[in-house]
Scaffold this motif. Structure first.
Motif, PDB file in Angstrom:
ATOM      1  N   LYS A   1       0.861  -1.176   0.000  1.00  0.00           N
ATOM      2  CA  LYS A   1       0.000   0.000   0.000  1.00  0.00           C
ATOM      3  C   LYS A   1       0.902   1.232   0.000  1.00  0.00           C
ATOM      4  O   LYS A   1       1.692   1.414   0.921  1.00  0.00           O
ATOM      5  CB  LYS A   1      -0.899   0.005   1.247  1.00  0.00           C
ATOM      6  CG  LYS A   1      -1.856   1.192   1.313  1.00  0.00           C
ATOM      7  CD  LYS A   1      -2.714   1.106   2.573  1.00  0.00           C
ATOM      8  CE  LYS A   1      -3.676   2.275   2.672  1.00  0.00           C
ATOM      9  NZ  LYS A   1      -4.499   2.192   3.907  1.00  0.00           N
TER      10      LYS A   1
ATOM     11  N   GLY B   1      -7.046  -1.191   1.230  1.00  0.00           N
ATOM     12  CA  GLY B   1      -6.296  -0.448   0.224  1.00  0.00           C
ATOM     13  C   GLY B   1      -5.011  -1.097  -0.236  1.00  0.00           C
ATOM     14  O   GLY B   1      -4.271  -0.516  -1.044  1.00  0.00           O
ATOM     15  N   TYR B   2      -4.695  -2.301   0.235  1.00  0.00           N
ATOM     16  CA  TYR B   2      -3.501  -3.012  -0.202  1.00  0.00           C
ATOM     17  C   TYR B   2      -3.755  -3.712  -1.536  1.00  0.00           C
ATOM     18  O   TYR B   2      -4.888  -4.119  -1.832  1.00  0.00           O
ATOM     19  CB  TYR B   2      -3.068  -4.054   0.831  1.00  0.00           C
ATOM     20  CG  TYR B   2      -2.366  -3.475   2.032  1.00  0.00           C
ATOM     21  CD1 TYR B   2      -0.976  -3.518   2.143  1.00  0.00           C
ATOM     22  CD2 TYR B   2      -3.082  -2.882   3.068  1.00  0.00           C
ATOM     23  CE1 TYR B   2      -0.323  -2.994   3.240  1.00  0.00           C
ATOM     24  CE2 TYR B   2      -2.442  -2.349   4.183  1.00  0.00           C
ATOM     25  CZ  TYR B   2      -1.062  -2.413   4.261  1.00  0.00           C
ATOM     26  OH  TYR B   2      -0.424  -1.880   5.356  1.00  0.00           O
TER      27      TYR B   2
ATOM     28  N   LYS C   1       6.400   2.406   0.809  1.00  0.00           N
ATOM     29  CA  LYS C   1       5.284   1.483   0.683  1.00  0.00           C
ATOM     30  C   LYS C   1       5.171   0.654   1.953  1.00  0.00           C
ATOM     31  O   LYS C   1       6.178   0.143   2.453  1.00  0.00           O
ATOM     32  CB  LYS C   1       5.493   0.510  -0.497  1.00  0.00           C
ATOM     33  CG  LYS C   1       5.172   1.055  -1.873  1.00  0.00           C
ATOM     34  CD  LYS C   1       5.298  -0.065  -2.897  1.00  0.00           C
ATOM     35  CE  LYS C   1       4.927   0.425  -4.290  1.00  0.00           C
ATOM     36  NZ  LYS C   1       5.039  -0.676  -5.289  1.00  0.00           N
TER      37      LYS C   1
END
Length: 233
Positions: A10, A74-75, A16
């Motif tokens: 993410k 959201g990953y 990240k």
């Protein structure tokens, strides 16, 4: 085909976040689900891992369920090869006792059991003089106690290293072996050798007794792995 490894990331402003989910199969009826979390930048990655034991089919289900939960946050899935391009910091944390007792830890045990497995490996390190000169000097009395079997390696791990075992305390010559053998993403020592040699019919590897008799069983296994490693380099 069942999946046993998933990498999820993410993006943030400067790095990240990543979640690396991996199943380590064992010879017992309990596989190990490794949940490695950290951050990736162009030059380094951080790691923080927890381990959970499940029957094989449940381990796969848990891996897939966790993947879906993180994707909902959201990953996104990415190929594991992106990890190979990241420079790992020179000093690597190999184990922390709190990773265990703050994770899925058996309620019938005290926190002392979180130090046992790594403590036995540290005993092998001490018996073979693989700590740095600084550690040897600072904890000379305790190291001698371990060698004389007056102090368990687990107690040395707790008392002298504050429950954190990293490459910073090790001689340069032994680090390549230790990095491979205790690699968080492919833990040969705990997931394979320790479990197969000592766990038997016990509920978890945390239930292995912290005794010199058990150390005498695991020591030749570690030594054999080391000799095999040296034969390859």
């Amino acid at each position: 085909m069942k999946r046993t490894r998933i990498l999820l990331t993410k993006p943030s402003k400067n790095y990240k976040n990543y979640i690396h989910l991996m199943i380590t199969e064992t010879s017992t009826d309990q596989d190990i689900l490794n949940i490695v979390k950290g951050r990736l930048t162009l030059r380094k990655k951080t790691t923080n891992a927890v381990y959970k034991q499940y029957p094989p089919e449940e381990a796969v289900q848990q891996l897939e369920q966790l993947s879906l939960e993180y994707q909902a946050k959201g990953y996104s899935e990415e190929p594991e090869s992106i990890l190979d391009a990241i420079k790992v910091p020179e000093i690597q944390v190999l184990d922390k006792a709190k990773w265990h007792y703050e994770g899925e830890f058996p309620q019938d045990l005290t926190r002392d059991a979180a130090y046992t497995a790594t403590g036995m490996f540290i005993t092998w390190i001490i018996n073979n003089n693989w700590f740095t000169e600084d550690i040897e000097q600072e904890f000379h009395a305790e190291i001698e106690q371990v060698k004389k079997r007056q102090l368990m390696g687990a107690e040395f791990y707790r008392k002298c290293l504050d429950g954190v075992f990293s490459t910073q305390e090790l001689s340069d010559e032994i680090i390549p072996f230790v990095n491979e053998y205790l690699d968080i993403q492919n833990d040969i020592y705990t997931a394979e050798d320790y479990v197969q040699t000592l766990q038997g019919d016990k509920l978890t590897f945390y239930h292995v007794a912290n005794t010199w008799e058990n150390y005498d069983l695991i020591e030749p296994v570690i030594e054999q792995r080391f000799q095999q490693f040296m034969a390859r380099i």
